[in-house]
Design a protein around this motif. Structure first.
Motif, short mmCIF file in Angstrom:
data_model
loop_
_atom_site.label_atom_id
_atom_site.label_comp_id
_atom_site.label_asym_id
_atom_site.label_seq_id
_atom_site.Cartn_x
_atom_site.Cartn_y
_atom_site.Cartn_z
N ALA A 195 0.94 -1.35 -0.14
CA ALA A 195 0.07 0.10 -0.08
C ALA A 195 0.89 1.31 -0.05
O ALA A 195 0.31 2.39 0.52
CB ALA A 195 -0.76 0.11 1.27
N CYS A 196 2.08 1.10 -0.44
CA CYS A 196 2.98 2.38 -0.30
C CYS A 196 3.96 2.29 -1.29
O CYS A 196 4.72 1.22 -1.51
CB CYS A 196 3.47 2.42 1.03
N ILE A 197 4.29 3.34 -1.93
CA ILE A 197 5.36 3.58 -2.83
C ILE A 197 6.04 4.86 -2.51
O ILE A 197 5.44 6.10 -2.41
CB ILE A 197 5.01 3.80 -4.35
N ASN A 209 14.47 -1.32 12.13
CA ASN A 209 14.00 -1.91 13.30
C ASN A 209 12.50 -1.65 13.65
O ASN A 209 11.70 -2.47 13.83
CB ASN A 209 14.79 -1.73 14.40
N LEU A 210 12.25 -0.27 13.37
CA LEU A 210 11.07 0.45 13.60
C LEU A 210 9.96 0.22 12.49
O LEU A 210 8.74 0.97 12.30
CB LEU A 210 11.02 1.67 14.03
N ASN A 211 10.50 0.09 11.22
CA ASN A 211 9.96 0.09 10.00
C ASN A 211 9.52 1.35 9.64
O ASN A 211 8.39 1.72 9.08
CB ASN A 211 8.64 -0.87 9.93
N LYS A 212 10.37 2.38 9.89
CA LYS A 212 9.96 3.89 9.73
C LYS A 212 10.73 4.38 8.57
O LYS A 212 12.02 4.43 9.00
CB LYS A 212 10.19 4.60 11.23
N ILE A 213 10.15 5.02 7.79
CA ILE A 213 10.78 5.49 6.57
C ILE A 213 10.76 7.09 7.05
O ILE A 213 9.44 7.77 7.02
CB ILE A 213 10.19 5.31 5.32
N ILE A 214 11.65 8.10 7.11
CA ILE A 214 11.56 9.51 7.24
C ILE A 214 12.14 10.43 6.19
O ILE A 214 13.25 10.02 5.54
CB ILE A 214 12.60 9.72 8.72
N PHE A 215 11.34 11.17 5.77
CA PHE A 215 11.34 12.07 4.80
C PHE A 215 12.29 13.16 4.85
O PHE A 215 12.50 14.00 6.04
CB PHE A 215 10.44 12.31 3.72
N LYS A 216 12.90 14.06 4.05
CA LYS A 216 13.57 15.24 4.12
C LYS A 216 12.87 16.34 5.06
O LYS A 216 13.70 17.11 5.24
CB LYS A 216 14.31 15.36 2.64
N SER A 225 6.98 -3.15 4.65
CA SER A 225 7.06 -4.67 4.80
C SER A 225 8.17 -5.30 4.81
O SER A 225 9.20 -5.08 4.35
CB SER A 225 5.93 -5.06 3.78
N ARG A 226 7.98 -6.42 5.43
CA ARG A 226 9.34 -7.55 5.61
C ARG A 226 9.61 -7.95 4.39
O ARG A 226 10.91 -8.03 4.01
CB ARG A 226 8.97 -8.57 6.43
N SER A 227 8.79 -8.16 3.34
CA SER A 227 9.15 -8.74 1.94
C SER A 227 9.79 -7.64 1.28
O SER A 227 10.42 -8.17 0.33
CB SER A 227 7.81 -9.30 1.43
N LYS A 229 11.99 -5.32 2.56
CA LYS A 229 13.01 -4.72 3.06
C LYS A 229 14.63 -4.63 2.29
O LYS A 229 15.36 -3.77 2.12
CB LYS A 229 13.11 -5.11 4.62
N LYS A 230 14.63 -5.99 1.81
CA LYS A 230 15.81 -6.19 1.09
C LYS A 230 15.80 -5.21 -0.23
O LYS A 230 17.11 -4.61 -0.38
CB LYS A 230 15.96 -7.73 0.61
N GLU A 231 14.95 -5.15 -0.88
CA GLU A 231 15.02 -4.14 -2.09
C GLU A 231 15.01 -2.90 -1.78
O GLU A 231 16.19 -2.20 -2.38
CB GLU A 231 13.54 -4.51 -2.82
N VAL A 232 14.44 -2.47 -0.59
CA VAL A 232 14.61 -1.01 -0.05
C VAL A 232 15.98 -0.70 0.38
O VAL A 232 16.55 0.12 0.05
CB VAL A 232 13.48 -0.81 0.97
N ARG A 233 16.76 -1.77 1.20
CA ARG A 233 17.93 -1.54 1.38
C ARG A 233 19.13 -1.30 0.14
O ARG A 233 19.92 -0.46 0.28
CB ARG A 233 18.54 -2.61 2.17
N GLU A 234 18.88 -2.35 -0.81
CA GLU A 234 19.67 -2.01 -1.97
C GLU A 234 19.59 -0.90 -2.93
O GLU A 234 20.19 -0.30 -3.03
CB GLU A 234 19.33 -3.34 -2.94
N LYS A 235 18.24 -0.48 -2.83
CA LYS A 235 17.97 0.65 -3.64
C LYS A 235 18.23 1.78 -3.04
O LYS A 235 18.55 3.06 -3.79
CB LYS A 235 16.63 0.64 -4.40
N CYS A 236 18.05 2.13 -1.77
CA CYS A 236 18.13 3.28 -1.13
C CYS A 236 19.49 3.63 -0.45
O CYS A 236 19.62 4.43 0.23
CB CYS A 236 17.13 3.20 -0.14
#
Length: 238
Positions: A195-197, A209-216, A225-227, A229-236
């Protein structure tokens, strides 16, 4: 959205510039905001240092507490994307503005049909900004054009079934699906949850750890989501 920032210590001139902008922008479908200043104060600096896009500065050379040229130099310390236009009674200083390589769009003399010349410069600005990539969508019966750089994240509201698009300056509710919006996005956007992009270019920090994304701008979401996280780590690169 286009953000016009006017700085002239003569309020009469400020009002004329505001009227010129309004006459040009009102017939368009482009959202805009005008910020008026008579000096280089804290509020001006706040806007200058903000991450909002599509800034158009219209400056005088002589301002109450500083020089418009110094303001332009401060802008260019971190920002080479915004448009800068000078409208001044000191046209003899135009050579200095261009000599300093501040990427000035125009230097207009107040004694030489400045209102028409400013109109021409603003139309040039619009042509420049139209070439930037943007997302077009209908919200509240208004067609909106949002620069991709201004978008923080996009979510789906489970209750209203609407898509919520968050920018640096406003939230938009859109009657569409997240998948339809996703088709229109650039490579800067990645899915963090069903539900989020998010726009990875506008992330300040991610707490996995908190699944928290903070913007500028300080906004945040917990839609990670857990599924994903890996892609988000790599791309971000977090």
């Amino acid at each position: 959205m286009i953000n016009f920032i006017i700085c002239d210590d003569c309020q009469i001139v400020n009002k004329k510039i505001v009227n010129i902008i309004s006459k040009i922008m009102m017939p368009t479908d482009i959202e805009y905001k005008v910020n008026e200043f008579i000096d280089f104060n804290a509020e001006f600096k706040k806007i200058m240092n903000s991450k909002i896009g599509n800034k158009v500065y219209i400056l005088d050379v002589e301002v109450n507490n500083t020089s418009g040229l110094d303001i332009a130099r401060k802008i260019r310390e971190k920002d080479w994307d915004s448009v800068i236009i000078f409208v001044s009674a000191h046209y003899e200083l135009s050579h200095q503005a261009f000599k300093d390589r501040l990427l000035i769009l125009d230097f207009i003399s107040k004694f030489d049909n400045y209102e028409q010349k400013l109109k021409d410069s603003i139309y040039t600005c619009l042509n420049i900004l139209k070439k930037k990539p943007y997302l077009t969508f209908l919200s509240s019966n208004i067609m909106n054009r949002i620069n991709y750089d201004d978008i923080l994240y996009i979510t789906r509201d489970e209750k209203t079934r609407k898509v919520c698009l968050y920018t640096y300056y406003k939230k938009f509710d859109i009657n569409t699906t997240l998948s339809e919006i996703e088709k229109k996005l650039t490579h800067s956007f990645i899915k963090t949850h069903r539900a989020c992009i998010i726009n990875k270019n506008n992330i300040k920090k991610i707490d996995f750890n908190l699944n928290k994304i903070i913007f500028k701008n300080g906004d945040h979401t917990y839609l990670l989501s857990r599924s994903n996280k890996k892609e988000v780590r790599e791309k971000c690169k977090c």
